[in-house]
Design a protein around this motif. Structure first.
Motif, PDB file in Angstrom:
ATOM      1  N   ASP A 111       1.044  -1.139   0.069  1.00  0.00           N
ATOM      2  CA  ASP A 111       0.052   0.050   0.037  1.00  0.00           C
ATOM      3  C   ASP A 111       0.997   1.308   0.001  1.00  0.00           C
ATOM      4  OD1 ASP A 111      -2.185  -1.339   0.165  1.00  0.00           O
ATOM      5  OD2 ASP A 111      -2.824  -1.221   2.219  1.00  0.00           O
ATOM      6  N   GLU A 112       1.987   1.096   0.800  1.00  0.00           N
ATOM      7  CA  GLU A 112       2.754   2.491   0.843  1.00  0.00           C
ATOM      8  C   GLU A 112       3.559   2.748  -0.695  1.00  0.00           C
ATOM      9  OE1 GLU A 112       3.057  -0.256   2.723  1.00  0.00           O
ATOM     10  OE2 GLU A 112       2.432   0.467   4.879  1.00  0.00           O
ATOM     11  N   ILE A 122       2.141   1.815  -3.509  1.00  0.00           N
ATOM     12  CA  ILE A 122       1.227   2.515  -4.388  1.00  0.00           C
ATOM     13  C   ILE A 122       0.839   3.820  -4.157  1.00  0.00           C
ATOM     14  CG2 ILE A 122      -1.376   2.035  -4.955  1.00  0.00           C
ATOM     15  CD1 ILE A 122      -0.818  -0.997  -4.326  1.00  0.00           C
ATOM     16  N   LYS A 123       0.778   4.136  -2.773  1.00  0.00           N
ATOM     17  CA  LYS A 123       0.498   5.377  -2.622  1.00  0.00           C
ATOM     18  C   LYS A 123       1.580   6.367  -2.834  1.00  0.00           C
ATOM     19  CE  LYS A 123      -0.917   8.494   1.370  1.00  0.00           C
ATOM     20  NZ  LYS A 123      -1.319   8.517   2.767  1.00  0.00           N
ATOM     21  N   THR A 131       0.994   7.058  -6.589  1.00  0.00           N
ATOM     22  CA  THR A 131      -0.149   7.782  -6.837  1.00  0.00           C
ATOM     23  C   THR A 131      -0.120   9.189  -6.659  1.00  0.00           C
ATOM     24  OG1 THR A 131      -1.303   5.709  -6.426  1.00  0.00           O
ATOM     25  CG2 THR A 131      -2.507   7.621  -6.316  1.00  0.00           C
ATOM     26  N   THR A 132       0.229   9.531  -5.429  1.00  0.00           N
ATOM     27  CA  THR A 132       0.417  10.825  -5.194  1.00  0.00           C
ATOM     28  C   THR A 132       1.041  11.708  -5.851  1.00  0.00           C
ATOM     29  OG1 THR A 132       2.074  10.279  -3.474  1.00  0.00           O
ATOM     30  CG2 THR A 132      -0.276  10.432  -2.788  1.00  0.00           C
ATOM     31  N   PHE A 190      -6.694  10.327  -1.877  1.00  0.00           N
ATOM     32  CA  PHE A 190      -5.995   9.105  -2.216  1.00  0.00           C
ATOM     33  C   PHE A 190      -6.999   8.093  -1.202  1.00  0.00           C
ATOM     34  CE2 PHE A 190      -3.531   5.190  -1.121  1.00  0.00           C
ATOM     35  CZ  PHE A 190      -3.171   4.675  -2.300  1.00  0.00           C
ATOM     36  N   GLN A 245     -10.297   5.028  -0.990  1.00  0.00           N
ATOM     37  CA  GLN A 245     -10.158   3.656  -1.068  1.00  0.00           C
ATOM     38  C   GLN A 245     -10.459   3.146  -2.583  1.00  0.00           C
ATOM     39  OE1 GLN A 245      -9.309   1.187   0.822  1.00  0.00           O
ATOM     40  NE2 GLN A 245      -9.779  -0.632  -0.569  1.00  0.00           N
ATOM     41  N   ARG A 253      -7.033   4.022  -4.676  1.00  0.00           N
ATOM     42  CA  ARG A 253      -6.370   2.946  -4.309  1.00  0.00           C
ATOM     43  C   ARG A 253      -6.210   1.672  -4.904  1.00  0.00           C
ATOM     44  NH1 ARG A 253      -5.212  -1.537  -1.669  1.00  0.00           N
ATOM     45  NH2 ARG A 253      -7.346  -1.852  -1.058  1.00  0.00           N
ATOM     46  N   GLU A 254      -7.686   1.253  -4.943  1.00  0.00           N
ATOM     47  CA  GLU A 254      -7.934   0.215  -5.923  1.00  0.00           C
ATOM     48  C   GLU A 254      -7.763   0.022  -7.377  1.00  0.00           C
ATOM     49  OE1 GLU A 254     -12.061  -0.817  -4.983  1.00  0.00           O
ATOM     50  OE2 GLU A 254     -11.691  -1.615  -3.024  1.00  0.00           O
ATOM     51  N   THR A 298      -3.801   0.180  -7.771  1.00  0.00           N
ATOM     52  CA  THR A 298      -2.913  -1.016  -7.457  1.00  0.00           C
ATOM     53  C   THR A 298      -2.890  -1.610  -8.787  1.00  0.00           C
ATOM     54  OG1 THR A 298      -4.127  -1.199  -5.136  1.00  0.00           O
ATOM     55  CG2 THR A 298      -3.330  -3.204  -6.295  1.00  0.00           C
TER      56      THR A 298
END
Length: 356
Positions: free
Chosen positions: A186-187, A189-190, A193-194, A201, A203, A206-207, A210
Protein backbone atom coordinates in the motif's frame (compact mmCIF):
# COMPACT_ATOMS: atom_id res chain seq x y z
CA UNK A 1 33.12 -17.34 -12.73
CA UNK A 2 33.28 -20.72 -14.48
CA UNK A 3 33.90 -22.52 -11.19
CA UNK A 4 31.03 -20.65 -9.55
CA UNK A 5 28.72 -21.51 -12.45
CA UNK A 6 29.72 -25.17 -12.19
CA UNK A 7 28.99 -25.25 -8.47
CA UNK A 8 25.68 -23.45 -9.05
CA UNK A 9 24.69 -26.11 -11.59
CA UNK A 10 25.55 -28.82 -9.07
CA UNK A 11 23.46 -27.10 -6.39
CA UNK A 12 20.53 -26.78 -8.77
CA UNK A 13 20.62 -30.48 -9.63
CA UNK A 14 21.26 -31.87 -6.16
CA UNK A 15 19.76 -29.47 -3.58
CA UNK A 16 16.47 -31.31 -3.21
CA UNK A 17 18.27 -34.62 -2.65
CA UNK A 18 20.45 -33.28 0.17
CA UNK A 19 18.52 -33.74 3.40
CA UNK A 20 21.05 -33.33 6.21
CA UNK A 21 23.52 -30.73 7.37
CA UNK A 22 26.45 -33.12 7.00
CA UNK A 23 25.48 -33.91 3.41
CA UNK A 24 25.17 -30.19 2.71
CA UNK A 25 28.70 -29.61 4.00
CA UNK A 26 30.16 -32.37 1.85
CA UNK A 27 28.21 -31.59 -1.32
CA UNK A 28 28.14 -27.78 -1.34
CA UNK A 29 30.01 -26.06 1.48
CA UNK A 30 33.40 -27.74 1.23
CA UNK A 31 33.46 -27.33 -2.59
CA UNK A 32 32.66 -23.62 -2.14
CA UNK A 33 35.48 -23.17 0.36
CA UNK A 34 37.95 -25.07 -1.82
CA UNK A 35 37.04 -24.25 -5.43
CA UNK A 36 35.57 -20.75 -5.04
CA UNK A 37 37.57 -19.37 -2.12
CA UNK A 38 40.67 -21.46 -2.80
CA UNK A 39 41.37 -22.77 0.72
CA UNK A 40 42.56 -26.32 1.38
CA UNK A 41 39.73 -27.93 3.35
CA UNK A 42 42.08 -30.75 4.37
CA UNK A 43 44.74 -28.45 5.82
CA UNK A 44 43.89 -27.63 9.46
CA UNK A 45 46.22 -24.64 9.27
CA UNK A 46 43.82 -23.11 6.73
CA UNK A 47 40.40 -24.59 7.44
CA UNK A 48 39.45 -25.78 10.93
CA UNK A 49 36.30 -27.93 11.01
CA UNK A 50 34.21 -28.02 14.19
CA UNK A 51 36.01 -24.93 15.49
CA UNK A 52 35.63 -24.52 19.26
CA UNK A 53 36.15 -21.38 21.34
CA UNK A 54 34.38 -21.70 24.68
CA UNK A 55 32.36 -18.61 25.57
CA UNK A 56 31.43 -17.91 29.21
CA UNK A 57 29.20 -20.67 30.52
CA UNK A 58 28.75 -22.07 27.00
CA UNK A 59 31.19 -24.96 26.75
CA UNK A 60 31.88 -27.27 23.84
CA UNK A 61 29.83 -25.38 21.26
CA UNK A 62 31.26 -25.43 17.78
CA UNK A 63 31.17 -23.41 14.60
CA UNK A 64 31.27 -25.64 11.53
CA UNK A 65 34.36 -24.08 9.93
CA UNK A 66 36.93 -21.42 10.70
CA UNK A 67 39.17 -20.11 7.92
CA UNK A 68 42.61 -19.16 9.19
CA UNK A 69 45.18 -16.82 7.67
CA UNK A 70 48.57 -16.09 9.22
CA UNK A 71 47.58 -18.04 12.31
CA UNK A 72 44.49 -15.90 12.98
CA UNK A 73 40.84 -16.81 12.48
CA UNK A 74 39.49 -14.56 9.74
CA UNK A 75 36.18 -16.12 8.67
CA UNK A 76 33.66 -18.18 10.66
CA UNK A 77 31.17 -20.38 8.78
CA UNK A 78 27.99 -21.91 10.20
CA UNK A 79 26.09 -24.43 8.05
CA UNK A 80 22.47 -25.55 7.91
CA UNK A 81 20.72 -28.19 5.74
CA UNK A 82 20.20 -27.14 2.14
CA UNK A 83 16.43 -27.57 2.23
CA UNK A 84 16.01 -25.27 5.23
CA UNK A 85 15.46 -21.53 5.16
CA UNK A 86 18.18 -19.45 6.78
CA UNK A 87 17.10 -17.47 9.83
CA UNK A 88 19.10 -15.20 12.10
CA UNK A 89 18.26 -17.57 14.97
CA UNK A 90 20.52 -20.12 13.27
CA UNK A 91 23.51 -17.84 13.85
CA UNK A 92 23.67 -17.99 17.66
CA UNK A 93 27.13 -19.58 17.71
CA UNK A 94 28.37 -17.07 15.17
CA UNK A 95 27.22 -14.18 17.35
CA UNK A 96 29.05 -15.57 20.37
CA UNK A 97 32.24 -16.60 18.62
CA UNK A 98 32.46 -13.39 16.64
CA UNK A 99 33.12 -11.42 19.81
CA UNK A 100 35.83 -13.73 21.22
CA UNK A 101 37.92 -14.31 18.08
CA UNK A 102 39.73 -12.00 15.70
CA UNK A 103 37.28 -12.83 12.92
CA UNK A 104 35.73 -9.82 11.20
CA UNK A 105 33.68 -11.94 8.81
CA UNK A 106 31.02 -14.55 9.49
CA UNK A 107 29.02 -16.68 7.05
CA UNK A 108 25.67 -18.40 7.52
CA UNK A 109 24.82 -20.81 4.71
CA UNK A 110 22.70 -23.75 3.68
CA UNK A 111 25.01 -24.35 0.72
CA UNK A 112 22.57 -22.63 -1.62
CA UNK A 113 22.31 -19.17 -0.07
CA UNK A 114 25.41 -17.61 1.48
CA UNK A 115 24.92 -14.73 3.94
CA UNK A 116 28.02 -12.73 4.83
CA UNK A 117 28.17 -10.68 8.03
CA UNK A 118 30.59 -8.24 9.64
CA UNK A 119 30.48 -5.66 12.47
CA UNK A 120 29.31 -2.43 10.85
CA UNK A 121 26.82 -1.48 13.57
CA UNK A 122 29.07 -2.00 16.61
CA UNK A 123 32.77 -2.95 16.81
CA UNK A 124 33.47 -6.63 17.50
CA UNK A 125 29.75 -7.43 17.49
CA UNK A 126 28.25 -9.27 14.53
CA UNK A 127 25.50 -7.39 12.71
CA UNK A 128 21.98 -8.81 12.69
CA UNK A 129 21.73 -8.36 8.91
CA UNK A 130 24.18 -9.58 6.25
CA UNK A 131 26.10 -7.13 4.11
CA UNK A 132 26.16 -9.55 1.18
CA UNK A 133 23.82 -12.35 0.12
CA UNK A 134 24.88 -14.76 -2.61
CA UNK A 135 22.19 -17.10 -3.96
CA UNK A 136 23.71 -19.85 -6.10
CA UNK A 137 20.35 -20.41 -7.79
CA UNK A 138 20.15 -16.75 -8.80
CA UNK A 139 23.68 -15.35 -8.94
CA UNK A 140 24.03 -11.58 -8.91
CA UNK A 141 27.10 -11.10 -11.08
CA UNK A 142 27.84 -7.73 -9.47
CA UNK A 143 28.84 -9.61 -6.31
CA UNK A 144 31.46 -11.85 -7.90
CA UNK A 145 34.27 -9.31 -7.47
CA UNK A 146 33.42 -9.01 -3.77
CA UNK A 147 33.47 -12.79 -3.33
CA UNK A 148 36.91 -12.89 -4.94
CA UNK A 149 38.20 -10.55 -2.22
CA UNK A 150 37.48 -13.35 0.27
CA UNK A 151 39.57 -15.89 -1.62
CA UNK A 152 42.95 -17.12 -0.46
CA UNK A 153 44.67 -15.60 -3.47
CA UNK A 154 43.08 -12.15 -3.24
CA UNK A 155 42.06 -11.82 0.42
CA UNK A 156 41.64 -8.13 1.20
CA UNK A 157 39.92 -7.61 4.54
CA UNK A 158 40.15 -3.81 4.51
CA UNK A 159 38.58 -3.58 1.06
CA UNK A 160 35.80 -5.96 2.08
CA UNK A 161 34.97 -4.03 5.25
CA UNK A 162 35.12 -0.68 3.44
CA UNK A 163 32.67 -1.92 0.81
CA UNK A 164 30.44 -3.79 3.25
CA UNK A 165 28.18 -0.90 4.24
CA UNK A 166 27.34 0.02 0.67
CA UNK A 167 26.88 -3.64 -0.28
CA UNK A 168 24.59 -4.17 2.70
CA UNK A 169 22.21 -1.36 1.87
CA UNK A 170 22.35 -1.65 -1.92
CA UNK A 171 21.60 -5.38 -1.64
CA UNK A 172 18.75 -4.78 0.80
CA UNK A 173 17.29 -2.08 -1.45
CA UNK A 174 17.46 -4.32 -4.52
CA UNK A 175 15.65 -7.11 -2.68
CA UNK A 176 13.00 -4.68 -1.43
CA UNK A 177 12.48 -3.21 -4.91
CA UNK A 178 12.14 -6.71 -6.36
CA UNK A 179 9.56 -7.56 -3.69
CA UNK A 180 7.59 -4.42 -4.51
CA UNK A 181 7.58 -5.27 -8.21
CA UNK A 182 6.23 -8.72 -7.40
CA UNK A 183 3.62 -7.56 -4.91
CA UNK A 184 3.37 -3.78 -4.40
CA UNK A 185 2.54 -2.70 -0.87
CA UNK A 186 0.00 0.00 0.00
CA UNK A 187 2.86 2.38 0.81
CA UNK A 188 4.47 1.75 -2.59
CA UNK A 189 1.16 2.31 -4.39
CA UNK A 190 0.47 5.50 -2.45
CA UNK A 191 4.01 6.75 -3.05
CA UNK A 192 3.54 6.72 -6.84
CA UNK A 193 -0.14 7.61 -6.89
CA UNK A 194 0.34 10.87 -4.99
CA UNK A 195 3.01 11.91 -7.51
CA UNK A 196 0.78 11.55 -10.56
CA UNK A 197 -2.76 11.96 -9.18
CA UNK A 198 -3.92 15.24 -7.64
CA UNK A 199 -7.11 13.99 -5.98
CA UNK A 200 -7.59 12.38 -2.59
CA UNK A 201 -6.15 8.92 -2.06
CA UNK A 202 -9.47 7.22 -1.37
CA UNK A 203 -10.15 3.49 -1.21
CA UNK A 204 -11.52 3.57 -4.76
CA UNK A 205 -8.42 5.39 -6.03
CA UNK A 206 -6.17 2.95 -4.18
CA UNK A 207 -7.91 -0.01 -5.85
CA UNK A 208 -7.59 1.58 -9.29
CA UNK A 209 -3.94 2.49 -8.88
CA UNK A 210 -3.06 -0.92 -7.46
CA UNK A 211 -3.75 -2.24 -10.95
CA UNK A 212 -2.09 0.70 -12.71
CA UNK A 213 1.09 0.54 -10.64
CA UNK A 214 1.37 -3.19 -11.31
CA UNK A 215 0.82 -2.62 -15.02
CA UNK A 216 3.35 0.21 -15.17
CA UNK A 217 5.90 -1.94 -13.34
CA UNK A 218 5.41 -4.79 -15.81
CA UNK A 219 5.78 -2.45 -18.79
CA UNK A 220 8.89 -0.91 -17.28
CA UNK A 221 10.46 -4.37 -16.95
CA UNK A 222 9.43 -5.23 -20.50
CA UNK A 223 11.07 -2.10 -21.87
CA UNK A 224 14.22 -2.79 -19.87
CA UNK A 225 14.36 -6.29 -21.34
CA UNK A 226 13.84 -4.85 -24.82
CA UNK A 227 16.76 -2.49 -24.37
CA UNK A 228 19.00 -5.37 -23.31
CA UNK A 229 17.90 -7.51 -26.24
CA UNK A 230 18.32 -4.74 -28.79
CA UNK A 231 21.83 -4.15 -27.52
CA UNK A 232 22.66 -7.87 -27.56
CA UNK A 233 21.13 -8.52 -30.98
CA UNK A 234 22.15 -5.24 -32.55
CA UNK A 235 18.53 -4.90 -33.59
CA UNK A 236 17.39 -1.81 -35.41
CA UNK A 237 13.77 -2.95 -35.46
CA UNK A 238 11.85 -2.00 -32.31
CA UNK A 239 11.12 -5.08 -30.22
CA UNK A 240 8.75 -3.51 -27.76
CA UNK A 241 5.72 -5.43 -26.63
CA UNK A 242 2.55 -3.71 -27.70
CA UNK A 243 1.67 -1.81 -24.55
CA UNK A 244 -1.82 -1.77 -23.18
CA UNK A 245 -3.50 1.59 -23.43
CA UNK A 246 -3.83 3.69 -20.29
CA UNK A 247 -6.92 2.31 -18.68
CA UNK A 248 -10.15 4.10 -18.14
CA UNK A 249 -12.20 3.31 -15.07
CA UNK A 250 -14.22 0.44 -16.64
CA UNK A 251 -11.04 -1.27 -17.84
CA UNK A 252 -9.49 -0.95 -14.41
CA UNK A 253 -12.52 -2.63 -12.94
CA UNK A 254 -12.17 -5.43 -15.48
CA UNK A 255 -8.49 -5.86 -14.64
CA UNK A 256 -9.33 -6.27 -10.97
CA UNK A 257 -11.52 -9.22 -11.86
CA UNK A 258 -8.71 -11.10 -13.58
CA UNK A 259 -7.08 -14.13 -12.01
CA UNK A 260 -4.62 -12.63 -9.56
CA UNK A 261 -2.76 -15.92 -9.22
CA UNK A 262 -1.10 -15.38 -12.61
CA UNK A 263 2.24 -13.66 -12.18
CA UNK A 264 4.26 -12.79 -15.26
CA UNK A 265 7.96 -13.07 -14.46
CA UNK A 266 10.93 -11.25 -15.89
CA UNK A 267 12.26 -14.54 -17.29
CA UNK A 268 9.00 -15.11 -19.17
CA UNK A 269 9.21 -11.62 -20.66
CA UNK A 270 12.84 -12.18 -21.65
CA UNK A 271 11.93 -15.52 -23.22
CA UNK A 272 9.05 -13.88 -25.07
CA UNK A 273 11.34 -11.21 -26.47
CA UNK A 274 13.76 -13.86 -27.74
CA UNK A 275 10.95 -15.75 -29.49
CA UNK A 276 9.67 -12.46 -30.88
CA UNK A 277 13.11 -11.49 -32.16
CA UNK A 278 13.33 -14.82 -33.98
CA UNK A 279 9.80 -14.59 -35.40
CA UNK A 280 10.38 -11.04 -36.65
CA UNK A 281 12.37 -12.52 -39.50
CA UNK A 282 9.04 -13.66 -40.99
CA UNK A 283 6.45 -11.04 -39.96
CA UNK A 284 6.22 -7.55 -38.51
CA UNK A 285 7.00 -7.33 -34.78
CA UNK A 286 3.55 -5.94 -34.01
CA UNK A 287 1.97 -9.27 -35.02
CA UNK A 288 3.80 -11.22 -32.30
CA UNK A 289 1.90 -11.09 -29.02
CA UNK A 290 1.78 -12.86 -25.69
CA UNK A 291 -0.73 -14.15 -23.17
CA UNK A 292 0.11 -15.47 -19.74
CA UNK A 293 -1.81 -18.31 -18.11
CA UNK A 294 -1.43 -20.38 -14.97
CA UNK A 295 0.29 -23.31 -16.65
CA UNK A 296 2.34 -21.60 -19.36
CA UNK A 297 3.20 -18.31 -21.07
CA UNK A 298 1.98 -18.33 -24.68
CA UNK A 299 3.57 -16.54 -27.65
CA UNK A 300 0.98 -16.03 -30.40
CA UNK A 301 0.66 -14.69 -33.90
CA UNK A 302 -1.94 -11.93 -34.30
CA UNK A 303 -3.05 -12.37 -30.66
CA UNK A 304 -4.89 -15.49 -31.80
CA UNK A 305 -4.99 -18.60 -29.59
CA UNK A 306 -5.30 -20.68 -32.75
CA UNK A 307 -1.92 -19.44 -33.94
CA UNK A 308 0.49 -20.45 -31.18
CA UNK A 309 4.19 -20.04 -31.90
CA UNK A 310 5.64 -21.25 -28.61
CA UNK A 311 4.81 -21.90 -24.99
CA UNK A 312 7.15 -21.04 -22.14
CA UNK A 313 6.84 -23.40 -19.19
CA UNK A 314 8.90 -21.48 -16.63
CA UNK A 315 6.90 -22.13 -13.45
CA UNK A 316 9.19 -24.85 -12.10
CA UNK A 317 12.92 -25.25 -11.58
CA UNK A 318 13.25 -27.10 -14.89
CA UNK A 319 12.25 -24.77 -17.71
CA UNK A 320 10.74 -26.02 -20.97
CA UNK A 321 10.17 -24.47 -24.37
CA UNK A 322 6.98 -25.87 -25.87
CA UNK A 323 6.75 -26.08 -29.68
CA UNK A 324 3.64 -27.22 -31.56
CA UNK A 325 3.37 -29.11 -34.82
CA UNK A 326 0.74 -28.69 -37.54
CA UNK A 327 -1.75 -30.75 -35.51
CA UNK A 328 -1.15 -28.56 -32.44
CA UNK A 329 0.66 -31.40 -30.66
CA UNK A 330 3.15 -29.90 -28.24
CA UNK A 331 6.71 -31.10 -27.73
CA UNK A 332 8.50 -29.75 -24.68
CA UNK A 333 12.22 -29.09 -24.89
CA UNK A 334 14.12 -28.78 -21.61
CA UNK A 335 16.32 -25.68 -21.46
CA UNK A 336 18.86 -24.61 -18.86
CA UNK A 337 19.17 -21.00 -20.01
CA UNK A 338 17.13 -18.63 -22.15
CA UNK A 339 19.90 -18.55 -24.74
CA UNK A 340 18.99 -22.13 -25.67
CA UNK A 341 15.77 -20.84 -27.22
CA UNK A 342 17.89 -19.72 -30.18
CA UNK A 343 18.69 -23.38 -30.88
CA UNK A 344 15.03 -23.78 -31.90
CA UNK A 345 14.92 -20.73 -34.16
CA UNK A 346 14.15 -22.75 -37.31
CA UNK A 347 11.15 -24.43 -35.67
CA UNK A 348 9.81 -21.08 -34.44
CA UNK A 349 10.13 -19.51 -37.89
CA UNK A 350 8.45 -22.57 -39.43
CA UNK A 351 5.55 -22.14 -37.01
CA UNK A 352 5.11 -18.55 -38.17
CA UNK A 353 5.15 -19.56 -41.84
CA UNK A 354 2.39 -22.13 -41.26
CA UNK A 355 -0.07 -19.33 -40.56
CA UNK A 356 0.87 -17.10 -43.50
Amino acid sequence: MDRLAALAAKVKNQAEAIGTEEATKNAFVMPFISTILGYDVFDPLEVVPEFTADVGTKKGEKVDYAIVRDGEVQILIECKPSLGQLKIEHASQLFRYFSVTNARLAVLTNGVVWQFYTDLDAPNRMDAKPFLVLDLLDIDETLIAEIQKLSKESFDLDSIINAAEELKYVGALKREIAAQFREPSDEWIKFFTTRVYDGSFTQRVREQFTTLVGKASKQFLTESVNDRLKTALGASTPLLVAEEAVTSEPVVALDLDRDTEIETTLEELEGYQIVKAIACGEVKPSRITQRDAKSYFAVLLDDNNRKPLARLHFNSKQKYLGLLDEEKNETRHAIESLDEIYQHADAIRAAVRRYL
